[in-house]
Design a protein around this motif. Structure first.
Motif, mmCIF file in Angstrom:
data_model
loop_
_atom_site.group_PDB
_atom_site.id
_atom_site.type_symbol
_atom_site.label_atom_id
_atom_site.label_comp_id
_atom_site.label_asym_id
_atom_site.label_seq_id
_atom_site.Cartn_x
_atom_site.Cartn_y
_atom_site.Cartn_z
ATOM 1 N N GLN A 16 0.827 -1.209 0.000
ATOM 2 C CA GLN A 16 0.000 0.000 0.000
ATOM 3 C C GLN A 16 0.863 1.262 0.000
ATOM 4 O O GLN A 16 1.934 1.295 0.573
ATOM 5 C CB GLN A 16 -0.916 0.005 1.236
ATOM 6 N N ALA A 79 -10.580 0.132 -3.411
ATOM 7 C CA ALA A 79 -9.925 1.290 -2.793
ATOM 8 C C ALA A 79 -8.743 1.772 -3.633
ATOM 9 O O ALA A 79 -8.518 2.980 -3.784
ATOM 10 C CB ALA A 79 -9.459 0.924 -1.390
ATOM 11 N N LYS A 83 -7.870 5.288 -5.212
ATOM 12 C CA LYS A 83 -6.600 5.979 -4.934
ATOM 13 C C LYS A 83 -5.980 6.488 -6.235
ATOM 14 O O LYS A 83 -5.467 7.608 -6.292
ATOM 15 C CB LYS A 83 -5.653 5.005 -4.220
ATOM 16 N N GLU B 62 -14.919 -2.059 9.625
ATOM 17 C CA GLU B 62 -14.108 -3.105 8.992
ATOM 18 C C GLU B 62 -14.950 -4.132 8.247
ATOM 19 O O GLU B 62 -14.493 -4.737 7.292
ATOM 20 C CB GLU B 62 -13.251 -3.791 10.063
ATOM 21 N N TRP B 131 -13.211 2.063 3.426
ATOM 22 C CA TRP B 131 -11.908 1.715 2.840
ATOM 23 C C TRP B 131 -11.077 0.980 3.880
ATOM 24 O O TRP B 131 -11.104 1.360 5.047
ATOM 25 C CB TRP B 131 -11.148 2.976 2.422
ATOM 26 N N PRO B 132 -10.316 -0.031 3.473
ATOM 27 C CA PRO B 132 -9.479 -0.729 4.463
ATOM 28 C C PRO B 132 -8.375 0.187 5.005
ATOM 29 O O PRO B 132 -7.724 0.890 4.245
ATOM 30 C CB PRO B 132 -8.856 -1.876 3.657
ATOM 31 N N VAL B 133 -8.208 0.167 6.314
ATOM 32 C CA VAL B 133 -7.081 0.878 6.937
ATOM 33 C C VAL B 133 -5.855 -0.016 6.807
ATOM 34 O O VAL B 133 -5.939 -1.213 7.056
ATOM 35 C CB VAL B 133 -7.380 1.156 8.426
ATOM 36 N N TYR B 134 -4.731 0.556 6.361
ATOM 37 C CA TYR B 134 -3.557 -0.309 6.227
ATOM 38 C C TYR B 134 -2.379 0.119 7.099
ATOM 39 O O TYR B 134 -1.415 -0.633 7.243
ATOM 40 C CB TYR B 134 -3.117 -0.406 4.754
ATOM 41 N N ALA B 144 -6.689 2.636 2.278
ATOM 42 C CA ALA B 144 -6.229 2.201 0.961
ATOM 43 C C ALA B 144 -6.697 3.088 -0.197
ATOM 44 O O ALA B 144 -6.249 2.913 -1.322
ATOM 45 C CB ALA B 144 -6.650 0.754 0.712
ATOM 46 N N GLU B 145 -7.602 4.053 0.069
ATOM 47 C CA GLU B 145 -7.951 4.980 -1.014
ATOM 48 C C GLU B 145 -6.902 6.079 -1.124
ATOM 49 O O GLU B 145 -7.066 7.032 -1.886
ATOM 50 C CB GLU B 145 -9.381 5.508 -0.838
#
Lengths: 309, 173
Positions: A16, A79, A83, B62, B131-134, B144-145
């Motif tokens: 990521q 996502a 992005k 989540e 959006w997934p938190v990474y 992830a955006e």
């Protein structure tokens, strides 16, 4: 042949990146001259929206994913496409293509039609249809467009952004085709049932009204910019090349339909252009956007700001 | 069944106020920008409470879960349609509703009784983010955006994928 989707999910998490990693004020923006800016603006606007619509496509795909891991991968891809759209919007802002507030550009009518169709039917499409269509779009539009951009622009920030985007897209294409292998290896009756389900009039019509002119419109824009359309065609050919490497992908009827369409797209002498695709571009350009109604709220999620507080 | 595999992100990388377990209970969040990281069933407990006092709340949900507004003596077969109706009534926006709808194939939990979550999400200053938190960074989280979300406080649900083993406990379904 089994592909390790769990390992792929972990790689995706590890790879990521963020808009906040990039110095958007670094030198290089001045390499985009007034002439280039005017030429590139509509192209960039299309690119942002195609990524954004592609993101929505992955959201629909996630609802049909065959396993929880593949579902999670699609959620990440959703996502990531967002992005990419955000990063390209940030490039537009950097190059002075947006107003002071950074309002995203208005999508063209073909993109608006794609949004409408995805909102209405996206989540209802069977897995084989969406899973085949998305890699074609990714090969054709993303692959080709990104290459054009890098040939045209020497701004180092642009190249830095697209190194990330290309690395993401390589993973998307790998997973897309591995999922096709997985579907293709499934029972024949399931393939037949899902393929018949794809023959619904709204799906076939959606393909003709939305997808056919979308590709040709993009080709027209590319040609108008003075770039060789051959590159778009080479990118479309990749779809057939990668698909033919798999053992099971060729069992999927939808793959053959789209591959045949792709072959017509790349053949400039094919009656496909004269009789179907080019007239569809002209016809869709007459559709009044207000007929399509209000799109769902996801279209407002674009932002060029790397940091939100 | 969850597809979430091991994660390398650690909440320890965040420098602000980090609340884990039940530390969010009975607390005032006046003036704070708060991020809540939790699956839907747990966010449903935390968010209505936090949103009352916080300046703004970002709900990083989540995974969605089914919720019903009231305890109804329904057979198991009807529990999910009831939850679907409840969602339809409470959330008019189709895109938000879509993000609050669990995947029926992989999420087999029974609906949880909660009448406050959907209303809390509609409060001004409350944003649902799926959006997934990474990663955690000193000022907040990255999702992830591609955006870094800066906040003054992070509430980490005990069922969150980021909860440490010691703070993790099963939330009754």
């Amino acid at each position: 042949m089994s592909f390790d989707f769990d390992a792929m999910l972990q790689t995706i998490k590890d790879k990521q990146w963020s808009l906040a990693d990039i110095d958007w004020d670094a030198p290089g923006a001045e390499t985009v001259t007034d002439e280039l800016r005017a030429k590139m603006k509509p192209f960039m606007a299309d690119l942002v929206w195609i990524e954004h619509v592609g993101a929505r496509g992955f959201a629909s795909l996630a609802t049909k994913a065959p396993t929880p891991t593949i579902r999670r991968i699609y959620e990440y891809f959703h996502a990531e496409e967002q992005k990419h759209a955000n990063a390209e919007l940030a490039l537009m802002k950097r190059w002075g293509m947006l107003d002071e507030d950074g309002t995203p550009p208005e999508p063209n009518i073909n993109v608006k039609l794609a949004i409408k169709v995805l909102d209405e039917y996206g989540d209802g499409l069977p897995l084989t249809g969406l899973a085949t269509l998305i890699p074609l779009l990714e090969c054709a539009l993303d692959g080709a467009l990104v290459k054009f951009l890098l040939d045209e622009v020497s701004d180092p920030v642009c190249h830095q952004v697209f190194r990330h985007i290309n690395s993401d897209e390589a993973r998307h294409i790998t997973v897309d085709f591995q999922v096709l292998e997985l579907i293709g290896a499934g029972p024949l009756h399931k393939l037949v049932i899902e393929s018949v389900a794809l023959l619904k009039p709204q799906v076939v019509l959606g393909l003709i009204v939305v997808f056919v002119p979308l590709i040709n419109k993009m080709r027209d824009n590319i040609v108008a910019m003075g770039l060789p359309e051959q590159k778009l065609y080479n990118a479309v050919k990749r779809f057939a090349t990668i698909g033919s490497r798999g053992d099971f992908t060729q069992r999927i009827p939808a793959y053959h339909v789209l591959r045949a369409q792709a072959a017509m797209v790349v053949d400039r002498t094919s009656p496909y252009h004269r009789l179907l695709a080019d007239p569809m571009v002209r016809l869709t350009s007459l559709v009044p956007a207000r007929l399509l109604g209000k799109p769902q709220a996801w279209v407002d999620e674009l932002t060029h700001e790397p940091i939100a507080s | 069944m969850s597809a979430v595999t091991s994660t390398t992100a650690s909440a320890a990388d965040y420098d602000g106020l980090l609340l884990q377990g039940g530390q969010w209970r009975g607390r005032s969040f006046t003036g704070l920008r708060v991020a809540v990281l939790a699956p839907g069933r747990e966010a449903a407990l935390i968010v209505p409470d936090v949103v009352r006092t916080a300046r703004s709340v970002k709900v990083f949900q989540e995974e969605p879960d089914w919720l019903v507004a009231w305890h109804l003596p329904l057979p198991r077969l009807l529990a999910r349609p009831a939850a679907r109706l409840s969602l339809r009534w409470s959330v008019p926006d189709p895109w938000t509703r879509r993000r609050l709808t669990p995947d029926g194939r992989f999420n087999t939990r029974r609906p949880r009784v909660d009448g406050r979550y959907y209303a809390a999400l509609r409060q001004p200053g409350c944003t649902l983010i799926t959006w997934p938190v990474y990663a955690f960074v000193p000022d907040g989280v990255r999702s992830a955006e591609g955006i870094e979300h800066r906040v003054d406080c992070i509430v980490l649900g005990t069922s969150s994928v980021f909860a440490t083993a010691s703070s993790r406990e099963d939330v009754p379904a």
